[in-house]
Design a protein around this motif. Structure first.
Motif, PDB file in Angstrom:
ATOM      1  N   PRO A 239       1.345  -1.348   3.698  1.00  0.00           N
ATOM      2  CA  PRO A 239      -0.012  -1.732   3.295  1.00  0.00           C
ATOM      3  C   PRO A 239      -0.468  -0.934   2.076  1.00  0.00           C
ATOM      4  N   VAL A 240      -0.993  -1.616   1.089  1.00  0.00           N
ATOM      5  CA  VAL A 240      -1.484  -0.959  -0.129  1.00  0.00           C
ATOM      6  C   VAL A 240      -2.827  -1.573  -0.508  1.00  0.00           C
ATOM      7  N   GLU A 241      -3.550  -0.862  -1.337  1.00  0.00           N
ATOM      8  CA  GLU A 241      -4.864  -1.342  -1.747  1.00  0.00           C
ATOM      9  C   GLU A 241      -4.769  -2.491  -2.743  1.00  0.00           C
ATOM     10  N   LYS A 242      -3.755  -2.453  -3.574  1.00  0.00           N
ATOM     11  CA  LYS A 242      -3.630  -3.446  -4.637  1.00  0.00           C
ATOM     12  C   LYS A 242      -2.243  -4.064  -4.604  1.00  0.00           C
ATOM     13  N   ARG A 243      -2.191  -5.393  -4.509  1.00  0.00           N
ATOM     14  CA  ARG A 243      -0.917  -6.106  -4.476  1.00  0.00           C
ATOM     15  C   ARG A 243      -0.511  -6.566  -5.879  1.00  0.00           C
ATOM     16  N   ALA A 244       0.794  -6.694  -6.067  1.00  0.00           N
ATOM     17  CA  ALA A 244       1.316  -7.205  -7.340  1.00  0.00           C
ATOM     18  C   ALA A 244       1.140  -8.716  -7.413  1.00  0.00           C
ATOM     19  N   ASN A 245       1.107  -9.225  -8.639  1.00  0.00           N
ATOM     20  CA  ASN A 245       1.067 -10.677  -8.836  1.00  0.00           C
ATOM     21  C   ASN A 245       2.401 -11.321  -8.492  1.00  0.00           C
ATOM     22  N   HIS A 246       3.471 -10.570  -8.713  1.00  0.00           N
ATOM     23  CA  HIS A 246       4.801 -11.170  -8.676  1.00  0.00           C
ATOM     24  C   HIS A 246       5.766 -10.263  -7.908  1.00  0.00           C
ATOM     25  N   LEU A 247       6.794 -10.892  -7.323  1.00  0.00           N
ATOM     26  CA  LEU A 247       7.822 -10.142  -6.598  1.00  0.00           C
ATOM     27  C   LEU A 247       9.204 -10.528  -7.109  1.00  0.00           C
ATOM     28  N   ILE A 248      10.011  -9.515  -7.383  1.00  0.00           N
ATOM     29  CA  ILE A 248      11.432  -9.701  -7.675  1.00  0.00           C
ATOM     30  C   ILE A 248      12.209  -9.029  -6.550  1.00  0.00           C
ATOM     31  N   PHE A 249      13.046  -9.799  -5.869  1.00  0.00           N
ATOM     32  CA  PHE A 249      13.873  -9.264  -4.786  1.00  0.00           C
ATOM     33  C   PHE A 249      15.322  -9.565  -5.131  1.00  0.00           C
ATOM     34  N   ILE A 250      16.130  -8.508  -5.248  1.00  0.00           N
ATOM     35  CA  ILE A 250      17.518  -8.705  -5.640  1.00  0.00           C
ATOM     36  C   ILE A 250      18.453  -8.091  -4.597  1.00  0.00           C
ATOM     37  N   GLY A 251      19.610  -8.725  -4.440  1.00  0.00           N
ATOM     38  CA  GLY A 251      20.671  -8.214  -3.596  1.00  0.00           C
ATOM     39  C   GLY A 251      21.779  -7.650  -4.466  1.00  0.00           C
TER      40      GLY A 251
END
Length: 307
Positions: A239-251
């Motif tokens: 949990p954080v106060e401010k979320r990012a606009n975008h997510l990059i998830f890499i394997g």
């Protein structure tokens, strides 16, 4: 399931879109499975394997091969491709193997990715449903340059400096083999590698602030959180106060020297099934990521860096 002839045809079509004219033979016949030439003089020689028998008369039920059979097929394809490297009639040609993109072919072919890259052998993977072709590995004689090479299926090669890190890790493991310690590459190191690789891949600028939940910024101003796994695990969130606009998830496939972009889209789509309030870290399921991929708006993915 997909037969050898279907794999061959898919790769022929893929090469045709890049200006190659191909001669190919049906499964079971002698000769190069694919011999493709370009007007600029370049040439591809490719050994193909399938997940099922191409001969319907011999195998009308077309059962898919098992793990043991596929292990043998991958080994045969590799040995055939290696044998071409020293043949005079193959001089100057780029060499590759083409296989289906299935569970067992992926598992067994990952074991040879690194040596293929060193020998200059490209692996073409064909999706059994869409017939889309992805290339993994660059020919040794081709210049890699400072950037990573993308393929059509969100895969990329890791830079040489990461490969040297993996080699050093393996040397440490071997040196202290009697201790029975694995010295696992995980935790913060994998996270840092993921951030660095993603920034290079998508031309991001790492955040210099202490904003938890935001790792970087895109050229268009979007805030980005970056997650990485080297074990196939799910991304963890806190949990954080401010979320990012975008997510990059890499394997990351560290031993194979490659990686795959597993998600590149709005972060809120991935987190929408999370509880309103939670403490500590929680994983996001693969099902949630799949749902996010299906609902991702067109054009929302961050573009790859251009050379």
């Amino acid at each position: 399931m997909i037969s050898e002839d279907e794999v061959t045809q898919a790769v022929v079509n893929h090469l045709k879109r890049h200006g190659f004219h191909s001669d190919w033979v049906h499964a079971g016949r002698q000769g190069f499975d694919i011999d493709a030439k370009h007007n600029d003089g370049s040439r591809w020689l490719i050994e193909c394997k399938g997940a099922a028998n191409s001969n319907l008369a011999a195998s009308p039920d077309r059962r898919e091969y098992g793990s043991g059979q596929i292990f043998s097929l991958v080994g045969q394809a590799f040995l055939t491709a290696v044998s071409w490297l020293d043949r005079e009639d193959c001089a100057g040609a780029r060499v590759g193997i083409a296989i289906p993109k299935t569970k067992w072919f992926d598992e067994h072919s990952r074991k040879i990715e690194r040596v293929c890259r060193k020998e200059g052998i490209t692996i073409f993977r064909v999706d059994p449903v869409t017939k889309k072709v992805c290339e993994t590995g660059m020919a040794a004689k081709e210049s890699r340059g400072p950037s990573m090479k993308d393929c059509e299926d969100s895969e990329f090669e890791l830079p040489d400096v990461i490969l040297r890190l993996v080699e050093a890790h393996q040397a440490v493991v071997k040196h202290y083999e009697a201790s029975r310690r694995t010295f696992t590459l995980d935790g913060k190191l994998i996270g840092d590698i993921g951030e660095a690789v993603a920034c290079e891949l998508f031309d991001l600028e790492l955040s210099t602030s202490n904003d938890h939940g935001i790792d970087a910024y895109a050229k268009d101003g979007r805030s980005v959180q970056i997650k990485a796994t080297a074990t196939g695990g799910n991304p963890m969130f806190r949990p954080v106060e401010k979320r990012a606009n975008h997510l990059i998830f890499i394997g990351l496939n560290l031993k194979g020297g490659s990686g795959r972009v597993l998600y590149n889209g709005p972060e809120h789509l991935v987190l929408r099934d999370m509880p309103i309030d939670w403490r500590d870290q929680r994983p996001v399921s693969k099902r949630s990521i799949q749902k996010a991929l299906l609902d991702q708006p067109a054009g929302s993915a961050l573009p790859r860096r251009t050379p």
